[in-house]
Design a protein around this motif. Structure first.
Motif, PDB file in Angstrom:
ATOM      1  N   UNK A 110       0.834  -1.213   0.000  1.00  0.00           N
ATOM      2  CA  UNK A 110       0.000   0.000   0.000  1.00  0.00           C
ATOM      3  C   UNK A 110       0.862   1.254   0.000  1.00  0.00           C
ATOM      4  N   UNK A 111       1.877   1.291   0.859  1.00  0.00           N
ATOM      5  CA  UNK A 111       2.763   2.456   0.923  1.00  0.00           C
ATOM      6  C   UNK A 111       3.528   2.642  -0.391  1.00  0.00           C
ATOM      7  N   UNK A 112       3.902   1.537  -1.032  1.00  0.00           N
ATOM      8  CA  UNK A 112       4.596   1.630  -2.319  1.00  0.00           C
ATOM      9  C   UNK A 112       3.711   2.286  -3.369  1.00  0.00           C
ATOM     10  N   UNK A 113       2.452   1.888  -3.435  1.00  0.00           N
ATOM     11  CA  UNK A 113       1.550   2.458  -4.443  1.00  0.00           C
ATOM     12  C   UNK A 113       1.256   3.936  -4.162  1.00  0.00           C
ATOM     13  N   UNK A 114       1.234   4.321  -2.883  1.00  0.00           N
ATOM     14  CA  UNK A 114       1.063   5.742  -2.563  1.00  0.00           C
ATOM     15  C   UNK A 114       2.268   6.535  -3.059  1.00  0.00           C
ATOM     16  N   UNK A 115       3.472   6.024  -2.796  1.00  0.00           N
ATOM     17  CA  UNK A 115       4.679   6.677  -3.279  1.00  0.00           C
ATOM     18  C   UNK A 115       4.723   6.759  -4.793  1.00  0.00           C
ATOM     19  N   UNK A 116       4.260   5.698  -5.453  1.00  0.00           N
ATOM     20  CA  UNK A 116       4.223   5.670  -6.923  1.00  0.00           C
ATOM     21  C   UNK A 116       3.292   6.760  -7.461  1.00  0.00           C
ATOM     22  N   UNK A 117       2.116   6.904  -6.838  1.00  0.00           N
ATOM     23  CA  UNK A 117       1.160   7.922  -7.276  1.00  0.00           C
ATOM     24  C   UNK A 117       1.731   9.326  -7.077  1.00  0.00           C
ATOM     25  N   UNK A 118       2.388   9.544  -5.931  1.00  0.00           N
ATOM     26  CA  UNK A 118       2.985  10.858  -5.670  1.00  0.00           C
ATOM     27  C   UNK A 118       4.107  11.169  -6.656  1.00  0.00           C
ATOM     28  N   UNK A 119       4.912  10.156  -6.971  1.00  0.00           N
ATOM     29  CA  UNK A 119       6.006  10.361  -7.920  1.00  0.00           C
ATOM     30  C   UNK A 119       5.472  10.661  -9.322  1.00  0.00           C
ATOM     31  N   UNK A 120       4.407   9.980  -9.695  1.00  0.00           N
ATOM     32  CA  UNK A 120       3.797  10.214 -11.011  1.00  0.00           C
ATOM     33  C   UNK A 120       3.266  11.643 -11.105  1.00  0.00           C
ATOM     34  N   UNK A 121       2.654  12.106 -10.030  1.00  0.00           N
ATOM     35  CA  UNK A 121       2.134  13.467 -10.006  1.00  0.00           C
ATOM     36  C   UNK A 121       3.268  14.488 -10.043  1.00  0.00           C
ATOM     37  N   UNK A 122       4.365  14.197  -9.329  1.00  0.00           N
ATOM     38  CA  UNK A 122       5.515  15.107  -9.319  1.00  0.00           C
ATOM     39  C   UNK A 122       6.138  15.217 -10.706  1.00  0.00           C
ATOM     40  N   UNK A 123       6.283  14.089 -11.405  1.00  0.00           N
ATOM     41  CA  UNK A 123       6.847  14.107 -12.749  1.00  0.00           C
ATOM     42  C   UNK A 123       5.947  14.857 -13.724  1.00  0.00           C
ATOM     43  N   UNK A 124       4.644  14.722 -13.546  1.00  0.00           N
ATOM     44  CA  UNK A 124       3.688  15.422 -14.403  1.00  0.00           C
ATOM     45  C   UNK A 124       3.832  16.933 -14.237  1.00  0.00           C
ATOM     46  N   UNK A 125       3.934  17.386 -12.985  1.00  0.00           N
ATOM     47  CA  UNK A 125       4.100  18.823 -12.733  1.00  0.00           C
ATOM     48  C   UNK A 125       5.429  19.323 -13.280  1.00  0.00           C
ATOM     49  N   UNK A 126       6.462  18.495 -13.161  1.00  0.00           N
ATOM     50  CA  UNK A 126       7.775  18.882 -13.675  1.00  0.00           C
ATOM     51  C   UNK A 126       7.741  19.053 -15.186  1.00  0.00           C
TER      52      UNK A 126
END
Length: 504
Positions: A479-495
């Motif tokens: 569960x924690x891995x998938x949360x981190x994955x979602x946050x990273x995906x959002x960060x890359x999108x903003x970048x």
């Protein structure tokens, strides 16, 4: 202007020799780490201690393996993977040799747990970082091949350890293990230091070429003016020299006045002492601040403020507890329900073989363009948790074999893709420091989790609660891995959006 530098990995060549060396190191090092479950039964019978205290040996072995990660990262950055791996092999071998003379459990906690664990940490971080440097496009596949040495080692060394114990008792088996561990030194010799190729885009040379082209296209009057002026670059250089000389003169004048003031102040004696004290304090604080900033940079502490990295570390902490417990307790659990020691150690061999196949297959799949290593990583953790949670439903040998196969395969995927997913989350430049810091936190959790699982058995008289709890922990890790994955995906999108706006 300036220069732009890009690092280029060979993606082959001597890199495959590095993969072979990493394979040998993991085969021997991890093979004996995961074979602790076989020694665990012998230590219980010989010393007559409770399961939680005896499990502390394996907890320290696995915990120091991870806990010393930051130190291993610093040493690898400073001295290179080859030197660090060789040192780790010698340290682990010395620890196993000293274990053969252990009078009690606490001696083994140091010689079988702490010392080999530190050596293993040095070898693990150095080997992983070296493979990561030599490969870029094929990194996942190369990591899969290198790390499948763990599965091969578990498959071969678990029954070998049982056989050696039957022939020479556990003391003789540990002494032989010490000699085998020295072969990690041979594997470390393959880790030739890599001088990363650099592509330099020298913008200053480009500017000079542009000026030469402009000179050819300019009129004769412009050429004459440039000849008199000896080119823009020459004028710029001279003007900057003049500016520098003016600054130097002003600085020298200031220093002269300052020196005069100091001479006047020294004649007054008493007022100068507070100023001298204050300047000394400033120097001390400046030195301390510089030292702390240096440590902050060396240990990669800046990554600890990244929310994506935080969730990845939390996931790994839960995953380290969950994946370590079955390897230690599954042989004793089988022995408790009436399965022979040979068949109990066979469960580790089966898990090791499944682990090897999974690392090869999913290491290759993760390097394909259509694959998403982060999703594969999270699903493997989830399957580890589900299979561990349902494992107490049946204690037959056949069921335990099936569980060992499924758990070993999923754990292989989890371990194989760990560094790959970390690179996706933090970037290759931060791999060594962030990987080492992550191992530190994983080690802390593992030091607590493994003995606690043994004490649960001492309190309840059954491994059911232990494996139920372990399954839940592994699911939380997913569960924690998938949360981190979602946050990273959002960060890359903003970048990407920000970069597009800048280019527009």
């Amino acid at each position: 202007m300036g220069t732009k530098t890009l690092h280029v990995s060979p993606d082959g060549g001597w890199g495959w020799a590095v993969v072979l060396g990493c394979f040998v190191v993991h085969m021997i090092m991890d093979g004996f780490v995961y074979a602790f479950g076989v020694f665990y039964i012998e230590f219980l019978d010989y010393f007559g201690s409770d399961k939680g205290t005896t499990a502390l040996i394996g907890s320290l072995l696995n915990g120091m393996y991870l806990f010393a990660g930051p130190i291993a990262s610093v040493l690898t950055n400073r001295y290179g993977p080859r030197v660090v791996t060789i040192a780790g092999g010698i340290i682990s071998s010395a620890g196993f040799a000293a274990s053969a003379f252990a009078p009690n459990i606490y001696w083994l906690c140091v010689t079988f747990g702490v010392i080999p664990g530190i050596g293993a940490a040095l070898m693990y971080v150095a080997a992983i970082s070296c493979v990561g440097q030599y490969f870029e496009k094929k990194r996942a596949f190369a990591m899969g091949i290198a790390l499948c040495g763990t599965g091969i080692g578990t498959f071969g060394l678990a029954p070998l350890t049982e056989y050696l114990i039957e022939l020479y008792t556990w003391r003789g088996a540990v002494l032989i293990a010490s000699g085998i561990m020295l072969n990690c030194v041979v594997g470390g010799l393959f880790f030739r230091p890599l001088n990363l190729k650099m592509k330099r885009e020298e913008t200053e040379k480009l500017d000079i070429n542009k000026r030469e082209v402009t000179l050819d296209q300019d009129s004769s009057e412009e050429k004459a003016s440039l000849i008199v002026g000896k080119s823009d670059s020459f004028l710029y250089q001279k003007s900057s020299d003049l500016c520098d000389s003016n600054v130097t003169r002003s600085q020298s004048n200031m220093e002269t006045h300052t020196n005069k003031d100091l001479v006047l102040n020294t004649n007054k004696s008493s007022p100068s002492r507070p100023n001298t004290t204050n300047s000394t304090r400033r120097k001390v604080w400046t030195t301390v601040d510089h030292f702390l900033k240096k440590l902050y940079t060396i240990f990669g502490c800046a990554m600890c403020l990244d929310i994506v990295y935080i969730f990845f570390v939390i996931s790994n902490c839960f995953g380290s507890i969950g994946s370590g417990i079955p390897y230690i307790y599954i042989p004793d659990r089988a022995y408790e329900v009436g399965i022979s020691k040979t068949d109990a150690s066979f469960l580790l061999s089966v898990a090791g073989m499944a682990n090897t196949v999974a690392r090869l297959v999913f290491g290759w799949l993760a390097s394909r363009e259509f694959a998403n290593p982060s999703i594969m990583y999270g699903i493997s953790l989830l399957l580890c948790g589900i299979s561990t949670f349902v494992s107490p439903f049946n204690d037959s040998h056949e069921f335990l074999v099936c569980y060992s196969v499924l758990f070993g395969a999923c754990a292989g995927v989890y371990i194989c893709l760990n560094a790959i997913v970390l690179v996706h989350f933090v970037g290759i430049d931060n791999l060594t420091s962030s990987f080492g810091n992550m191992l530190l936190f994983k080690g802390l959790f593992l030091l607590i989790g493994t003995p606690a699982a043994g004490w649960l058995f001492d309190e309840t008289g059954s491994y059911a609660i232990t494996f139920y709890s372990d399954g839940i922990i592994l699911c939380l890790s997913s569960v924690f891995l998938f949360i981190g994955y979602a946050l990273n995906k959002n960060k890359l999108k903003k970048s990407r959006e920000t970069s597009n706006v800048l280019y527009e």
